[in-house]
Design a protein around this motif. Structure first.
Motif, PDB file in Angstrom:
ATOM      1  N   ALA A 131       0.829  -1.206   0.000  1.00  0.00           N
ATOM      2  CA  ALA A 131       0.000   0.000   0.000  1.00  0.00           C
ATOM      3  C   ALA A 131       0.863   1.254   0.000  1.00  0.00           C
ATOM      4  CB  ALA A 131      -0.922  -0.010   1.220  1.00  0.00           C
ATOM      5  N   ASP A 138      -4.614  -4.315  -0.674  1.00  0.00           N
ATOM      6  CA  ASP A 138      -5.605  -3.278  -0.399  1.00  0.00           C
ATOM      7  C   ASP A 138      -6.200  -2.850  -1.738  1.00  0.00           C
ATOM      8  OD1 ASP A 138      -7.027  -0.965   0.156  1.00  0.00           O
ATOM      9  OD2 ASP A 138      -5.591  -0.246   1.654  1.00  0.00           O
ATOM     10  N   ARG A 185      -6.745   0.893  -2.624  1.00  0.00           N
ATOM     11  CA  ARG A 185      -5.561   1.652  -3.046  1.00  0.00           C
ATOM     12  C   ARG A 185      -5.263   1.389  -4.520  1.00  0.00           C
ATOM     13  NH1 ARG A 185      -3.312   1.814   2.071  1.00  0.00           N
ATOM     14  NH2 ARG A 185      -3.271   3.914   2.910  1.00  0.00           N
TER      15      ARG A 185
END
Length: 335
Positions: A102, A126, A129
């Motif tokens: 991330a 993630d 993101r």
């Protein structure tokens, strides 16, 4: 550049023109600029130059582990292909950690880059993101993908695992399968491809399970888990197909530790095969039988797919965006 122009007595527009294309200025002026460059040891700041361009010439790359020979070799081919079009490559490593992945994405978002090639960690990535990055620049996934329909270039695991499983069944005892940790979708795809191939050939699949946690220490896991198997009931077959070459290295080290000879000779008790054909696989003792992913073609196709989007070519309606390339069987002394 303004300071250099003042010191050299050459106008800034001329200096700028020279750096964009040296052949665009007169030979006498070019010689004067080059003498001044040597005298004042001036080098343009490429990142600053990039900020001033409408179309940046930097590609970001995020891989799980730059020390993994698979990814270092892939990055090498990406860099070579990018250089042909004048692009620089900025490589970041997530080290198998979703928080570092991330952070790497945030780093790319903070820079002015043309696009990115990403090898995501899979289920622990993630996704929000990644969506944020995709909203700003074109993205192509490498080796692993997320279920978001983004362009992807990797290996056809059904073909590659099917190819080597069939070979091992034809040349000796049907193999058991030594799986890899679930670091991305490849782990599950390769296990399922092995099961399907064994069932198609009329054999009972046998899988050696390892930790389900995402863990990139493949050699260590292969070594420790193989020792547990050897010291316990033993392998269910005298042939072991490993989910990747790094696992296979650990398995062969464990066999050596317990005095088990690996190979195809009459006095060998175990055959071991892998997947990937990492650069060191041909130099093992014995050299590793495996299936070779096409590093050059995967890297080149990643860059060409990305640059088509970056440079506005895009894709024609219905054109494939998910590229799964076939692997090649590499028959060596280990199996």
């Amino acid at each position: 550049m303004a300071e250099f122009a003042q010191l050299s007595g050459i106008s800034r527009p001329t200096v700028s023109k020279y750096f964009n294309d040296p052949s665009s200025v007169r030979k006498s002026i070019r010689s004067k600029i080059e003498r001044a460059l040597a005298k004042y040891d001036y080098r343009p700041n490429l990142f600053a130059v990039n900020l001033n361009k409408k179309r940046p010439k930097i590609i970001g790359v995020i891989v799980p582990d730059t020390s993994d020979m698979f990814f270092s070799e892939m990055v090498r081919h990406i860099e070579m292909r990018c250089a042909l079009d004048g692009y620089l490559v900025l490589v970041l490593s997530s080290r198998g950690d979703p928080s570092l992945e991330a952070r790497s994405v945030e780093t790319l978002l903070s820079l002015k880059i043309a696009g990115a090639i990403l090898a995501p960690l899979g289920s622990i990535t993630d996704a929000s993101r990644m969506e944020s990055l995709k909203a700003h620049i074109p993205v192509v996934y490498l080796d692993s993908f997320l279920s978001d329909g983004s362009p992807f270039v990797g290996t056809d695991n059904d073909q590659s695992i099917g190819l080597i499983t069939d070979y091992l069944c034809r040349t000796g005892s049907p193999p058991c399968f030594f799986e890899m940790p679930a670091v991305n979708h490849n782990a599950g795809e390769r296990s399922r491809a092995y099961i399907r191939t064994m069932e198609r050939l009329g054999f009972q699949p046998e899988i050696i399970r390892v930790t389900s946690r995402p863990d990139w220490r493949f050699e260590e896991i292969g070594y420790s888990e193989a020792l547990d198997v050897i010291d316990g009931k033993g392998f269910p077959s005298s042939t072991v197909l490993c989910a990747n070459d790094r696992i296979a290295v650990g398995v062969m080290a464990a066999a050596f530790q317990r005095g088990i000879k690996v190979g195809r000779e009459a006095d060998c008790r175990l055959r071991v095969a892998g997947h990937d054909d990492q650069p060191y696989s041909r130099y093992g003792c014995p050299p590793l039988t495996t299936v070779a992913q096409n590093f050059s073609r995967i890297g080149t196709l990643c860059v060409e797919t990305l640059l088509a989007k970056v440079e506005g070519a895009g894709t024609t309606p219905g054109a494939p965006q998910q590229f799964r390339l076939e692997a090649q069987l590499m028959m060596r002394a280990s199996a």
